[in-house]
Design an enzyme around this catalytic site. Structure first.
Site, short mmCIF file in Angstrom:
data_model
loop_
_atom_site.label_atom_id
_atom_site.label_comp_id
_atom_site.label_asym_id
_atom_site.label_seq_id
_atom_site.Cartn_x
_atom_site.Cartn_y
_atom_site.Cartn_z
N ASP A 1 0.84 -1.20 0.00
CA ASP A 1 0.00 0.00 0.00
C ASP A 1 0.87 1.26 0.00
O ASP A 1 0.57 2.25 -0.67
CB ASP A 1 -0.92 0.00 1.23
CG ASP A 1 -1.81 -1.24 1.26
OD1 ASP A 1 -2.33 -1.61 0.19
OD2 ASP A 1 -1.94 -1.86 2.33
N HIS B 1 -5.54 -3.53 5.53
CA HIS B 1 -5.15 -3.86 4.16
C HIS B 1 -6.32 -4.44 3.37
O HIS B 1 -6.31 -5.60 2.96
CB HIS B 1 -3.95 -4.83 4.16
CG HIS B 1 -3.54 -5.20 2.77
ND1 HIS B 1 -2.97 -4.30 1.89
CD2 HIS B 1 -3.65 -6.36 2.08
CE1 HIS B 1 -2.73 -4.89 0.73
NE2 HIS B 1 -3.14 -6.15 0.82
N1 LIG Z 1 -0.41 -8.44 1.89
C1 LIG Z 1 -0.47 -8.04 0.64
O1 LIG Z 1 -0.24 -6.85 0.36
C2 LIG Z 1 -0.75 -8.99 -0.45
C3 LIG Z 1 -1.21 -10.26 -0.17
N2 LIG Z 1 -1.44 -11.15 -1.17
C4 LIG Z 1 -1.92 -12.48 -0.78
O2 LIG Z 1 -0.83 -13.41 -0.79
C5 LIG Z 1 -1.33 -14.74 -0.94
C6 LIG Z 1 -0.53 -15.50 -1.99
O3 LIG Z 1 -0.71 -14.93 -3.26
P1 LIG Z 1 0.00 -15.58 -4.56
O4 LIG Z 1 1.41 -15.87 -4.27
O5 LIG Z 1 -0.35 -14.73 -5.71
O6 LIG Z 1 -0.79 -16.96 -4.66
P2 LIG Z 1 -0.32 -18.31 -5.39
O7 LIG Z 1 -1.52 -19.19 -5.48
O8 LIG Z 1 0.41 -17.99 -6.63
O9 LIG Z 1 0.72 -18.92 -4.36
C7 LIG Z 1 0.36 -19.36 -3.11
C8 LIG Z 1 1.26 -20.50 -2.73
O10 LIG Z 1 0.88 -20.94 -1.44
C9 LIG Z 1 1.03 -22.35 -1.43
N3 LIG Z 1 0.30 -22.94 -0.33
C10 LIG Z 1 -1.00 -23.24 -0.23
N4 LIG Z 1 -1.26 -23.84 0.95
C11 LIG Z 1 -0.08 -23.89 1.61
C12 LIG Z 1 0.33 -24.40 2.86
N5 LIG Z 1 -0.55 -24.95 3.70
N6 LIG Z 1 1.61 -24.30 3.21
C13 LIG Z 1 2.51 -23.72 2.37
N7 LIG Z 1 2.19 -23.24 1.18
C14 LIG Z 1 0.91 -23.32 0.79
C15 LIG Z 1 0.55 -22.80 -2.80
O11 LIG Z 1 1.02 -24.11 -3.09
C16 LIG Z 1 1.14 -21.73 -3.67
O12 LIG Z 1 2.42 -22.09 -4.16
C17 LIG Z 1 -2.82 -14.57 -1.29
O13 LIG Z 1 -3.59 -14.79 -0.14
C18 LIG Z 1 -2.92 -13.11 -1.71
O14 LIG Z 1 -4.20 -12.59 -1.54
C19 LIG Z 1 -1.22 -10.83 -2.47
C20 LIG Z 1 -0.76 -9.58 -2.81
C21 LIG Z 1 -0.53 -8.56 -1.84
O1 LIG Z 2 -5.73 -7.35 -3.99
C1 LIG Z 2 -5.39 -8.50 -3.65
O2 LIG Z 2 -6.15 -9.46 -3.57
C2 LIG Z 2 -3.96 -8.71 -3.31
C3 LIG Z 2 -3.52 -7.64 -2.43
O3 LIG Z 2 -3.71 -7.68 -1.23
C4 LIG Z 2 -2.97 -6.43 -3.03
O4 LIG Z 2 -2.60 -6.43 -4.22
O5 LIG Z 2 -2.91 -5.41 -2.32
#
Ligand SMILES: NC(=O)C1=CN([C@@H]2O[C@H](COP(=O)(O)OP(=O)(O)OC[C@H]3O[C@@H](n4cnc5c(N)ncnc54)[C@H](O)[C@@H]3O)[C@@H](O)[C@H]2O)C=CC1
Ligand SMILES: O=C([O-])CC(=O)C(=O)O
Length: 395
Positions: free
Chosen positions: A230, A257
Protein backbone atom coordinates in the site's frame (compact mmCIF):
# COMPACT_ATOMS: atom_id res chain seq x y z
CA UNK A 1 17.25 9.22 10.21
CA UNK A 2 14.01 9.69 8.25
CA UNK A 3 11.85 6.96 6.72
CA UNK A 4 13.00 8.15 3.37
CA UNK A 5 16.63 7.67 4.29
CA UNK A 6 15.82 4.25 5.65
CA UNK A 7 14.08 3.24 2.48
CA UNK A 8 16.98 4.51 0.44
CA UNK A 9 19.29 2.51 2.66
CA UNK A 10 17.12 -0.58 2.13
CA UNK A 11 17.22 -0.13 -1.61
CA UNK A 12 20.94 0.45 -1.44
CA UNK A 13 21.37 -2.94 0.19
CA UNK A 14 19.45 -4.70 -2.54
CA UNK A 15 21.15 -2.84 -5.36
CA UNK A 16 24.57 -3.26 -3.75
CA UNK A 17 24.02 -6.96 -3.63
CA UNK A 18 22.95 -7.04 -7.28
CA UNK A 19 26.06 -5.05 -8.14
CA UNK A 20 28.27 -7.42 -6.17
CA UNK A 21 26.61 -10.24 -7.99
CA UNK A 22 27.22 -8.83 -11.45
CA UNK A 23 30.82 -7.98 -10.56
CA UNK A 24 31.57 -11.50 -9.44
CA UNK A 25 29.75 -12.90 -12.47
CA UNK A 26 32.02 -10.83 -14.73
CA UNK A 27 35.13 -12.16 -13.07
CA UNK A 28 35.05 -15.91 -12.89
CA UNK A 29 38.40 -16.00 -11.02
CA UNK A 30 36.89 -14.16 -8.09
CA UNK A 31 35.31 -16.71 -5.84
CA UNK A 32 33.00 -15.34 -3.15
CA UNK A 33 34.58 -14.91 0.29
CA UNK A 34 34.14 -17.91 2.59
CA UNK A 35 31.10 -17.73 4.84
CA UNK A 36 30.96 -19.74 8.02
CA UNK A 37 27.65 -21.61 7.94
CA UNK A 38 26.82 -22.31 11.52
CA UNK A 39 23.47 -23.98 10.80
CA UNK A 40 25.16 -26.66 8.69
CA UNK A 41 27.67 -27.46 11.41
CA UNK A 42 24.97 -27.73 13.99
CA UNK A 43 23.01 -30.04 11.75
CA UNK A 44 25.99 -32.27 11.04
CA UNK A 45 27.15 -32.49 14.60
CA UNK A 46 23.64 -33.40 15.65
CA UNK A 47 23.46 -36.31 13.23
CA UNK A 48 26.82 -37.74 14.39
CA UNK A 49 26.33 -37.03 18.04
CA UNK A 50 25.88 -39.76 20.65
CA UNK A 51 22.30 -40.27 21.86
CA UNK A 52 20.94 -37.26 23.73
CA UNK A 53 20.66 -37.48 27.52
CA UNK A 54 17.08 -38.26 28.50
CA UNK A 55 16.71 -34.82 30.12
CA UNK A 56 17.58 -32.85 26.96
CA UNK A 57 14.18 -32.22 25.37
CA UNK A 58 14.00 -31.28 21.63
CA UNK A 59 12.52 -27.87 22.50
CA UNK A 60 15.52 -27.15 24.76
CA UNK A 61 17.89 -28.25 22.01
CA UNK A 62 16.07 -25.97 19.60
CA UNK A 63 16.20 -22.96 21.93
CA UNK A 64 19.90 -23.56 22.56
CA UNK A 65 20.53 -23.80 18.83
CA UNK A 66 18.60 -20.57 18.33
CA UNK A 67 20.54 -18.74 21.00
CA UNK A 68 23.83 -19.95 19.57
CA UNK A 69 22.74 -18.94 16.11
CA UNK A 70 21.96 -15.45 17.36
CA UNK A 71 25.52 -15.15 18.59
CA UNK A 72 27.12 -16.48 15.42
CA UNK A 73 28.45 -14.07 12.87
CA UNK A 74 29.43 -14.48 9.26
CA UNK A 75 33.18 -14.03 9.04
CA UNK A 76 32.75 -12.54 5.56
CA UNK A 77 30.29 -9.74 6.26
CA UNK A 78 30.51 -9.24 10.02
CA UNK A 79 26.69 -9.47 10.06
CA UNK A 80 24.86 -11.90 12.36
CA UNK A 81 23.80 -15.04 10.51
CA UNK A 82 20.10 -14.92 9.76
CA UNK A 83 17.77 -17.68 8.61
CA UNK A 84 14.72 -16.56 6.64
CA UNK A 85 11.90 -19.01 5.88
CA UNK A 86 9.32 -18.35 3.17
CA UNK A 87 6.08 -20.36 3.48
CA UNK A 88 4.29 -20.53 0.12
CA UNK A 89 7.63 -20.11 -1.63
CA UNK A 90 6.61 -21.76 -4.91
CA UNK A 91 3.72 -19.36 -5.53
CA UNK A 92 3.30 -16.20 -7.55
CA UNK A 93 4.67 -14.04 -4.73
CA UNK A 94 6.85 -16.72 -3.16
CA UNK A 95 9.15 -17.25 -6.13
CA UNK A 96 10.16 -13.64 -6.85
CA UNK A 97 10.30 -12.96 -3.10
CA UNK A 98 12.65 -15.92 -2.69
CA UNK A 99 14.81 -14.48 -5.48
CA UNK A 100 14.97 -11.06 -3.80
CA UNK A 101 15.76 -12.54 -0.38
CA UNK A 102 18.51 -14.66 -1.99
CA UNK A 103 20.04 -11.36 -3.17
CA UNK A 104 19.81 -9.81 0.31
CA UNK A 105 23.27 -9.83 1.95
CA UNK A 106 21.70 -9.96 5.43
CA UNK A 107 20.32 -13.45 4.73
CA UNK A 108 22.68 -16.37 5.39
CA UNK A 109 20.17 -19.21 5.11
CA UNK A 110 17.01 -19.22 2.98
CA UNK A 111 14.44 -21.90 3.65
CA UNK A 112 11.80 -22.33 0.93
CA UNK A 113 8.67 -24.21 1.99
CA UNK A 114 5.51 -25.03 0.05
CA UNK A 115 3.10 -27.93 -0.32
CA UNK A 116 4.46 -28.53 -3.85
CA UNK A 117 7.22 -27.57 -6.29
CA UNK A 118 9.82 -26.25 -3.83
CA UNK A 119 12.62 -28.64 -4.89
CA UNK A 120 12.65 -27.03 -8.34
CA UNK A 121 12.41 -23.46 -7.07
CA UNK A 122 15.17 -24.09 -4.51
CA UNK A 123 17.47 -25.80 -7.02
CA UNK A 124 16.99 -22.91 -9.44
CA UNK A 125 17.57 -20.10 -6.93
CA UNK A 126 20.44 -21.94 -5.21
CA UNK A 127 22.61 -21.53 -8.34
CA UNK A 128 22.71 -17.74 -7.87
CA UNK A 129 26.17 -16.77 -6.62
CA UNK A 130 25.14 -14.83 -3.52
CA UNK A 131 25.99 -15.98 0.04
CA UNK A 132 22.58 -17.23 1.29
CA UNK A 133 22.40 -21.03 1.46
CA UNK A 134 19.12 -22.16 -0.10
CA UNK A 135 17.17 -25.25 0.87
CA UNK A 136 13.75 -26.40 -0.34
CA UNK A 137 11.17 -28.16 1.84
CA UNK A 138 7.91 -29.71 0.73
CA UNK A 139 4.91 -31.07 2.59
CA UNK A 140 3.92 -31.32 6.25
CA UNK A 141 6.70 -33.72 7.17
CA UNK A 142 9.39 -31.19 6.18
CA UNK A 143 7.81 -28.13 7.77
CA UNK A 144 9.65 -28.55 11.09
CA UNK A 145 13.06 -28.54 9.43
CA UNK A 146 12.06 -25.62 7.22
CA UNK A 147 11.24 -23.55 10.31
CA UNK A 148 13.82 -24.60 12.89
CA UNK A 149 16.16 -21.76 13.78
CA UNK A 150 14.36 -19.20 11.58
CA UNK A 151 14.82 -15.56 12.59
CA UNK A 152 12.20 -14.32 10.14
CA UNK A 153 9.25 -16.22 8.64
CA UNK A 154 7.49 -14.63 5.66
CA UNK A 155 4.07 -16.10 4.82
CA UNK A 156 2.62 -15.65 1.33
CA UNK A 157 0.85 -19.07 1.46
CA UNK A 158 -2.75 -19.27 0.35
CA UNK A 159 -5.08 -18.50 -2.51
CA UNK A 160 -5.21 -15.15 -4.33
CA UNK A 161 -8.31 -13.24 -5.52
CA UNK A 162 -10.05 -13.52 -8.86
CA UNK A 163 -12.02 -10.63 -10.40
CA UNK A 164 -15.23 -9.89 -8.49
CA UNK A 165 -13.88 -11.23 -5.17
CA UNK A 166 -12.99 -9.25 -2.05
CA UNK A 167 -10.01 -10.18 0.09
CA UNK A 168 -12.48 -11.37 2.71
CA UNK A 169 -13.76 -13.94 0.19
CA UNK A 170 -10.37 -15.68 0.67
CA UNK A 171 -11.00 -16.11 4.40
CA UNK A 172 -12.52 -19.59 4.26
CA UNK A 173 -9.45 -21.15 2.64
CA UNK A 174 -6.62 -18.95 3.87
CA UNK A 175 -7.67 -18.80 7.53
CA UNK A 176 -7.10 -22.55 7.89
CA UNK A 177 -3.77 -22.44 6.04
CA UNK A 178 -2.47 -19.60 8.22
CA UNK A 179 -3.69 -21.26 11.39
CA UNK A 180 -1.84 -24.52 10.58
CA UNK A 181 1.36 -22.74 9.61
CA UNK A 182 1.29 -20.60 12.76
CA UNK A 183 0.75 -23.68 14.91
CA UNK A 184 3.97 -25.08 13.44
CA UNK A 185 5.79 -21.75 13.91
CA UNK A 186 4.79 -21.73 17.61
CA UNK A 187 6.37 -25.18 17.91
CA UNK A 188 9.51 -24.90 15.82
CA UNK A 189 10.59 -21.24 15.80
CA UNK A 190 8.58 -19.44 18.51
CA UNK A 191 11.03 -16.52 18.60
CA UNK A 192 10.95 -15.69 14.90
CA UNK A 193 9.51 -12.46 13.53
CA UNK A 194 6.44 -13.20 11.38
CA UNK A 195 5.64 -11.22 8.23
CA UNK A 196 2.06 -12.10 7.26
CA UNK A 197 1.25 -11.54 3.60
CA UNK A 198 -1.64 -14.01 3.18
CA UNK A 199 -5.02 -12.32 2.78
CA UNK A 200 -7.23 -11.13 4.30
CA UNK A 201 -4.38 -9.60 6.33
CA UNK A 202 -6.94 -7.74 8.49
CA UNK A 203 -8.04 -11.17 9.79
CA UNK A 204 -5.00 -13.44 9.29
CA UNK A 205 -2.87 -11.38 11.70
CA UNK A 206 -5.45 -11.70 14.53
CA UNK A 207 -5.69 -15.44 13.72
CA UNK A 208 -1.90 -15.77 14.10
CA UNK A 209 -2.02 -13.85 17.40
CA UNK A 210 -4.68 -16.18 18.81
CA UNK A 211 -2.77 -19.30 17.71
CA UNK A 212 0.38 -18.01 19.40
CA UNK A 213 -1.56 -17.03 22.54
CA UNK A 214 -2.98 -20.55 22.79
CA UNK A 215 0.50 -22.01 22.35
CA UNK A 216 1.88 -19.64 25.01
CA UNK A 217 4.37 -18.10 22.58
CA UNK A 218 2.63 -14.83 21.65
CA UNK A 219 4.83 -11.77 21.60
CA UNK A 220 3.03 -8.85 19.98
CA UNK A 221 6.37 -7.33 19.05
CA UNK A 222 7.07 -10.17 16.64
CA UNK A 223 3.89 -10.29 14.56
CA UNK A 224 3.50 -8.05 11.49
CA UNK A 225 0.89 -7.78 8.78
CA UNK A 226 2.68 -6.71 5.60
CA UNK A 227 1.05 -3.53 4.26
CA UNK A 228 4.15 -2.27 2.46
CA UNK A 229 2.52 -2.69 -0.95
CA UNK A 230 0.00 0.00 0.00
CA UNK A 231 2.89 2.34 0.80
CA UNK A 232 4.68 1.38 -2.43
CA UNK A 233 1.54 2.18 -4.43
CA UNK A 234 0.80 5.42 -2.58
CA UNK A 235 4.35 6.62 -3.30
CA UNK A 236 4.16 5.71 -6.98
CA UNK A 237 0.73 7.26 -7.56
CA UNK A 238 1.58 10.41 -5.56
CA UNK A 239 4.88 10.94 -7.40
CA UNK A 240 3.06 10.67 -10.73
CA UNK A 241 0.39 13.23 -9.80
CA UNK A 242 2.63 15.63 -7.87
CA UNK A 243 5.27 15.35 -10.58
CA UNK A 244 8.14 14.70 -8.16
CA UNK A 245 10.90 12.04 -8.45
CA UNK A 246 9.43 8.83 -7.04
CA UNK A 247 12.63 7.72 -5.31
CA UNK A 248 12.46 10.63 -2.87
CA UNK A 249 8.77 10.22 -1.99
CA UNK A 250 7.38 9.00 1.31
CA UNK A 251 3.71 8.49 2.22
CA UNK A 252 2.49 6.80 5.40
CA UNK A 253 -0.46 4.43 4.93
CA UNK A 254 -2.45 3.47 8.03
CA UNK A 255 -5.48 1.38 9.01
CA UNK A 256 -5.61 -2.07 7.46
CA UNK A 257 -5.15 -3.86 4.16
CA UNK A 258 -8.49 -4.03 2.33
CA UNK A 259 -10.57 -1.39 0.51
CA UNK A 260 -11.46 1.60 2.67
CA UNK A 261 -9.42 0.25 5.59
CA UNK A 262 -6.34 1.29 3.55
CA UNK A 263 -5.87 4.97 4.48
CA UNK A 264 -2.97 6.79 2.80
CA UNK A 265 -2.02 10.01 4.59
CA UNK A 266 -1.21 12.23 1.62
CA UNK A 267 -1.32 15.29 3.90
CA UNK A 268 1.95 13.92 5.40
CA UNK A 269 3.52 13.00 2.04
CA UNK A 270 7.04 14.22 1.44
CA UNK A 271 8.07 16.16 -0.51
CA UNK A 272 4.88 18.14 0.16
CA UNK A 273 2.93 19.28 -2.86
CA UNK A 274 0.65 22.31 -2.88
CA UNK A 275 -0.28 21.56 -6.46
CA UNK A 276 -2.77 18.80 -5.63
CA UNK A 277 -6.45 19.72 -5.31
CA UNK A 278 -8.84 18.10 -2.82
CA UNK A 279 -10.35 16.19 -5.74
CA UNK A 280 -6.94 14.89 -6.80
CA UNK A 281 -6.16 13.77 -3.23
CA UNK A 282 -9.50 11.98 -3.14
CA UNK A 283 -8.74 10.22 -6.43
CA UNK A 284 -5.23 9.26 -5.25
CA UNK A 285 -6.72 7.83 -2.06
CA UNK A 286 -9.26 5.77 -4.00
CA UNK A 287 -6.62 4.49 -6.41
CA UNK A 288 -4.40 3.40 -3.51
CA UNK A 289 -7.35 1.67 -1.82
CA UNK A 290 -8.27 -0.08 -5.09
CA UNK A 291 -4.69 -0.85 -6.16
CA UNK A 292 -5.05 -4.56 -5.49
CA UNK A 293 -8.31 -4.73 -7.44
CA UNK A 294 -6.71 -2.83 -10.33
CA UNK A 295 -4.12 -5.64 -10.64
CA UNK A 296 -6.67 -8.44 -10.10
CA UNK A 297 -8.80 -7.08 -12.94
CA UNK A 298 -5.82 -6.53 -15.26
CA UNK A 299 -4.69 -10.13 -14.62
CA UNK A 300 -8.23 -11.23 -15.53
CA UNK A 301 -8.41 -14.43 -13.50
CA UNK A 302 -4.68 -15.19 -13.35
CA UNK A 303 -4.22 -14.03 -9.74
CA UNK A 304 -3.39 -10.80 -7.96
CA UNK A 305 -0.28 -8.67 -7.45
CA UNK A 306 2.81 -10.89 -7.25
CA UNK A 307 5.84 -8.96 -8.52
CA UNK A 308 5.10 -5.65 -6.78
CA UNK A 309 4.17 -7.64 -3.67
CA UNK A 310 7.42 -9.59 -3.80
CA UNK A 311 9.27 -6.26 -3.99
CA UNK A 312 7.24 -4.87 -1.08
CA UNK A 313 7.77 -8.07 0.93
CA UNK A 314 11.51 -7.90 0.30
CA UNK A 315 11.64 -4.26 1.42
CA UNK A 316 9.75 -5.07 4.63
CA UNK A 317 11.73 -8.27 5.29
CA UNK A 318 14.96 -6.33 4.84
CA UNK A 319 13.75 -3.70 7.33
CA UNK A 320 12.94 -6.43 9.88
CA UNK A 321 16.41 -7.95 9.48
CA UNK A 322 18.06 -4.55 9.87
CA UNK A 323 16.04 -4.00 13.04
CA UNK A 324 17.08 -7.41 14.39
CA UNK A 325 20.69 -6.55 13.61
CA UNK A 326 20.45 -3.36 15.65
CA UNK A 327 20.46 -0.83 12.82
CA UNK A 328 18.87 2.28 14.42
CA UNK A 329 15.77 4.19 13.27
CA UNK A 330 14.26 1.65 10.94
CA UNK A 331 10.68 2.81 10.43
CA UNK A 332 8.06 1.13 8.19
CA UNK A 333 4.27 1.02 8.15
CA UNK A 334 2.86 -2.32 9.30
CA UNK A 335 -0.36 -3.83 10.67
CA UNK A 336 0.45 -4.71 14.28
CA UNK A 337 -1.09 -4.99 17.73
CA UNK A 338 -1.73 -1.38 18.59
CA UNK A 339 -3.19 1.05 21.08
CA UNK A 340 -3.11 4.15 18.88
CA UNK A 341 -6.84 3.74 18.19
CA UNK A 342 -9.49 1.72 20.03
CA UNK A 343 -8.87 -1.19 17.61
CA UNK A 344 -6.56 -3.98 18.83
CA UNK A 345 -4.73 -4.21 15.48
CA UNK A 346 -3.96 -1.24 13.29
CA UNK A 347 -1.42 -0.33 10.62
CA UNK A 348 0.77 2.68 11.25
CA UNK A 349 4.42 3.64 11.25
CA UNK A 350 6.41 1.24 13.42
CA UNK A 351 9.98 1.53 14.62
CA UNK A 352 11.76 -1.81 14.23
CA UNK A 353 14.45 -3.09 16.57
CA UNK A 354 16.26 -6.09 17.97
CA UNK A 355 13.02 -7.62 19.29
CA UNK A 356 10.76 -6.64 16.40
CA UNK A 357 8.39 -3.75 17.15
CA UNK A 358 10.28 -1.20 19.21
CA UNK A 359 7.64 1.52 19.05
CA UNK A 360 4.26 1.93 17.39
CA UNK A 361 4.24 5.54 16.23
CA UNK A 362 1.13 7.72 16.40
CA UNK A 363 -0.91 8.95 13.45
CA UNK A 364 0.36 12.54 13.49
CA UNK A 365 -1.73 15.45 12.22
CA UNK A 366 -4.57 14.33 9.92
CA UNK A 367 -6.52 16.40 7.37
CA UNK A 368 -10.31 16.54 7.75
CA UNK A 369 -10.61 14.16 4.80
CA UNK A 370 -8.26 11.68 6.50
CA UNK A 371 -10.10 12.05 9.83
CA UNK A 372 -13.32 11.08 8.03
CA UNK A 373 -11.54 8.15 6.37
CA UNK A 374 -10.28 7.01 9.75
CA UNK A 375 -13.76 7.02 11.28
CA UNK A 376 -15.30 5.20 8.29
CA UNK A 377 -12.73 2.38 8.27
CA UNK A 378 -13.12 1.41 11.92
CA UNK A 379 -16.32 -0.62 11.57
CA UNK A 380 -15.00 -2.86 8.78
CA UNK A 381 -11.60 -3.32 10.38
CA UNK A 382 -13.17 -4.18 13.74
CA UNK A 383 -15.37 -6.88 12.24
CA UNK A 384 -12.45 -8.39 10.25
CA UNK A 385 -10.42 -8.57 13.45
CA UNK A 386 -13.29 -10.17 15.35
CA UNK A 387 -13.87 -12.67 12.53
CA UNK A 388 -10.24 -13.79 12.74
CA UNK A 389 -10.30 -14.11 16.53
CA UNK A 390 -13.56 -16.06 16.43
CA UNK A 391 -12.23 -18.46 13.78
CA UNK A 392 -9.02 -19.13 15.68
CA UNK A 393 -10.87 -19.89 18.88
CA UNK A 394 -13.59 -22.00 17.29
CA UNK A 395 -11.31 -24.27 15.25
N1 LIG B 1 -0.41 -8.44 1.89
C1 LIG B 1 -0.47 -8.04 0.64
O1 LIG B 1 -0.24 -6.85 0.36
C2 LIG B 1 -0.75 -8.99 -0.45
C3 LIG B 1 -1.21 -10.26 -0.17
N2 LIG B 1 -1.44 -11.15 -1.17
C4 LIG B 1 -1.92 -12.48 -0.78
O2 LIG B 1 -0.83 -13.41 -0.79
C5 LIG B 1 -1.33 -14.74 -0.94
C6 LIG B 1 -0.53 -15.50 -1.99
O3 LIG B 1 -0.71 -14.93 -3.26
P1 LIG B 1 0.00 -15.58 -4.56
O4 LIG B 1 1.41 -15.87 -4.27
O5 LIG B 1 -0.35 -14.73 -5.71
O6 LIG B 1 -0.79 -16.96 -4.66
P2 LIG B 1 -0.32 -18.31 -5.39
O7 LIG B 1 -1.52 -19.19 -5.48
O8 LIG B 1 0.41 -17.99 -6.63
O9 LIG B 1 0.72 -18.92 -4.36
C7 LIG B 1 0.36 -19.36 -3.11
C8 LIG B 1 1.26 -20.50 -2.73
O10 LIG B 1 0.88 -20.94 -1.44
C9 LIG B 1 1.03 -22.35 -1.43
N3 LIG B 1 0.30 -22.94 -0.33
C10 LIG B 1 -1.00 -23.24 -0.23
N4 LIG B 1 -1.26 -23.84 0.95
C11 LIG B 1 -0.08 -23.89 1.61
C12 LIG B 1 0.33 -24.40 2.86
N5 LIG B 1 -0.55 -24.95 3.70
N6 LIG B 1 1.61 -24.30 3.21
C13 LIG B 1 2.51 -23.72 2.37
N7 LIG B 1 2.19 -23.24 1.18
C14 LIG B 1 0.91 -23.32 0.79
C15 LIG B 1 0.55 -22.80 -2.80
O11 LIG B 1 1.02 -24.11 -3.09
C16 LIG B 1 1.14 -21.73 -3.67
O12 LIG B 1 2.42 -22.09 -4.16
C17 LIG B 1 -2.82 -14.57 -1.29
O13 LIG B 1 -3.59 -14.79 -0.14
C18 LIG B 1 -2.92 -13.11 -1.71
O14 LIG B 1 -4.20 -12.59 -1.54
C19 LIG B 1 -1.22 -10.83 -2.47
C20 LIG B 1 -0.76 -9.58 -2.81
C21 LIG B 1 -0.53 -8.56 -1.84
O1 LIG C 1 -5.73 -7.35 -3.99
C1 LIG C 1 -5.39 -8.50 -3.65
O2 LIG C 1 -6.15 -9.46 -3.57
C2 LIG C 1 -3.96 -8.71 -3.31
C3 LIG C 1 -3.52 -7.64 -2.43
O3 LIG C 1 -3.71 -7.68 -1.23
C4 LIG C 1 -2.97 -6.43 -3.03
O4 LIG C 1 -2.60 -6.43 -4.22
O5 LIG C 1 -2.91 -5.41 -2.32
Amino acid sequence: MTDQHQRQQGLAVISTSVLTLSLSTNNSNTSPPPVRIFSLRLHRSRSHAPPKPATMRPSVMRSAAQLLRRRSYSSASGQPERKVAILGAAGGIGQPLALLMKLNPLVSSLSLYDIAATPGVAADISHINSPALVKGFMGDEQLAEALEGADLVIIPAGVPRKPGMTRDDLFNINAGIVKNLCTAIAKYCPNALINMISNPVNSTVPIAAEVFKKAGTYDEKRLFGVTTLDVVRAKTFYAGKANVPVTGVNVPVVGGHAGITILPLFSQATPASNALSAEEIKALTKRTQDGGTEVVEAKAGKGSATLSMAYAGAVFGDACLKGLNGVPDIVECSYVQSTITELPFFASKVRLGKNGVEEVLGLGQLSDFEKEGLESLKGELKSSIEKGIKFANAN
